[in-house]
Design a protein around this motif. Structure first.
Motif, mmCIF file in Angstrom:
data_model
loop_
_atom_site.group_PDB
_atom_site.id
_atom_site.type_symbol
_atom_site.label_atom_id
_atom_site.label_comp_id
_atom_site.label_asym_id
_atom_site.label_seq_id
_atom_site.Cartn_x
_atom_site.Cartn_y
_atom_site.Cartn_z
ATOM 1 N N ALA A 1 0.836 -1.207 0.000
ATOM 2 C CA ALA A 1 0.000 0.000 0.000
ATOM 3 C C ALA A 1 0.870 1.256 0.000
ATOM 4 O O ALA A 1 0.565 2.235 -0.702
ATOM 5 N N ASP A 2 1.957 1.229 0.754
ATOM 6 C CA ASP A 2 2.889 2.360 0.764
ATOM 7 C C ASP A 2 3.520 2.553 -0.616
ATOM 8 O O ASP A 2 3.648 3.685 -1.090
ATOM 9 N N ARG A 3 3.913 1.440 -1.250
ATOM 10 C CA ARG A 3 4.503 1.543 -2.590
ATOM 11 C C ARG A 3 3.479 2.064 -3.589
ATOM 12 O O ARG A 3 3.804 2.870 -4.460
ATOM 13 N N ARG A 4 2.238 1.634 -3.452
ATOM 14 C CA ARG A 4 1.184 2.115 -4.352
ATOM 15 C C ARG A 4 1.004 3.626 -4.183
ATOM 16 O O ARG A 4 0.856 4.352 -5.160
ATOM 17 N N GLU A 5 1.042 4.118 -2.955
ATOM 18 C CA GLU A 5 0.902 5.560 -2.712
ATOM 19 C C GLU A 5 2.103 6.317 -3.272
ATOM 20 O O GLU A 5 1.946 7.389 -3.860
ATOM 21 N N ARG A 6 3.311 5.779 -3.090
ATOM 22 C CA ARG A 6 4.504 6.422 -3.668
ATOM 23 C C ARG A 6 4.408 6.460 -5.191
ATOM 24 O O ARG A 6 4.787 7.453 -5.822
ATOM 25 N N ALA A 7 3.899 5.386 -5.779
ATOM 26 C CA ALA A 7 3.731 5.331 -7.237
ATOM 27 C C ALA A 7 2.708 6.377 -7.690
ATOM 28 O O ALA A 7 2.918 7.065 -8.699
ATOM 29 N N LEU B 1 4.762 2.941 -16.895
ATOM 30 C CA LEU B 1 3.694 2.335 -16.100
ATOM 31 C C LEU B 1 3.966 0.867 -15.793
ATOM 32 O O LEU B 1 3.679 0.396 -14.688
ATOM 33 N N ASP B 2 4.534 0.148 -16.746
ATOM 34 C CA ASP B 2 4.872 -1.264 -16.506
ATOM 35 C C ASP B 2 5.921 -1.389 -15.395
ATOM 36 O O ASP B 2 5.804 -2.243 -14.504
ATOM 37 N N LEU B 3 6.941 -0.540 -15.447
ATOM 38 C CA LEU B 3 7.972 -0.567 -14.405
ATOM 39 C C LEU B 3 7.402 -0.179 -13.049
ATOM 40 O O LEU B 3 7.734 -0.790 -12.025
ATOM 41 N N LEU B 4 6.540 0.813 -13.034
ATOM 42 C CA LEU B 4 5.926 1.246 -11.786
ATOM 43 C C LEU B 4 5.054 0.136 -11.197
ATOM 44 O O LEU B 4 5.112 -0.127 -9.990
ATOM 45 N N CYS C 1 3.285 9.568 -10.209
ATOM 46 C CA CYS C 1 2.432 9.852 -11.365
ATOM 47 C C CYS C 1 1.917 11.287 -11.328
ATOM 48 O O CYS C 1 1.844 11.952 -12.371
ATOM 49 N N ARG C 2 1.576 11.777 -10.150
ATOM 50 C CA ARG C 2 1.131 13.170 -10.029
ATOM 51 C C ARG C 2 2.258 14.129 -10.393
ATOM 52 O O ARG C 2 2.037 15.134 -11.087
ATOM 53 N N ARG C 3 3.477 13.817 -9.955
ATOM 54 C CA ARG C 3 4.628 14.666 -10.308
ATOM 55 C C ARG C 3 4.896 14.618 -11.803
ATOM 56 O O ARG C 3 5.214 15.640 -12.421
ATOM 57 N N LEU C 4 4.769 13.425 -12.379
ATOM 58 C CA LEU C 4 4.979 13.289 -13.825
ATOM 59 C C LEU C 4 3.938 14.118 -14.578
ATOM 60 O O LEU C 4 4.279 14.824 -15.536
ATOM 61 N N ALA C 5 2.697 14.062 -14.155
ATOM 62 C CA ALA C 5 1.651 14.860 -14.808
ATOM 63 C C ALA C 5 1.989 16.347 -14.744
ATOM 64 O O ALA C 5 1.805 17.073 -15.723
ATOM 65 N N ALA C 6 2.484 16.801 -13.611
ATOM 66 C CA ALA C 6 2.864 18.211 -13.465
ATOM 67 C C ALA C 6 4.035 18.553 -14.379
ATOM 68 O O ALA C 6 4.043 19.615 -15.018
#
Length: 100
Positions: A6-12, A49-52, A16-21
């Motif tokens: 769950a922590d890794r999912r939140e970091r991912a 996305l596959d790596l993430l 993604c939010r940073r990438l969008a920015a």
């Protein structure tokens, strides 16, 4: 789902939010409505996305973080290239599809 996963999912999700920015800083408004842009960014986006997803599933930081960073940079570069091609194609001219 384990707490670590769950922590890794939140970091991912945060990545993604940073990438969008970051993409928003290189991609002019309306570029996403130009179909060739999606062709340009498809492969690097899929790799990222596959790596993430693999990182979220396995937690293998040592092996996956370096290629995730490279893939992140490749996505931003692909959007930058799409913007360049869009401008060259006449993004503001009549007949070239773009959003307002």
């Amino acid at each position: 789902m384990t707490d670590a996963r769950a922590d890794r999912r939140e970091r991912a999700a945060e990545l993604c939010r940073r990438l969008a920015a970051d993409v928003a800083t290189v991609a002019p408004k309306g570029l996403g409505a130009w179909p060739p842009a999606w062709e340009i960014v498809e492969a690097p986006s899929k790799r990222f996305l596959d790596l993430l997803d693999e990182y979220v599933e396995t937690g293998d930081r040592e092996r996956l973080i370096p290629p995730i960073r490279e893939a992140y940079a490749a996505v931003v570069a692909a959007w930058r290239e799409a913007a360049r091609q869009w401008a060259r194609a006449g993004s503001g001219r009549k007949g070239v599809v773009h959003a307002a």
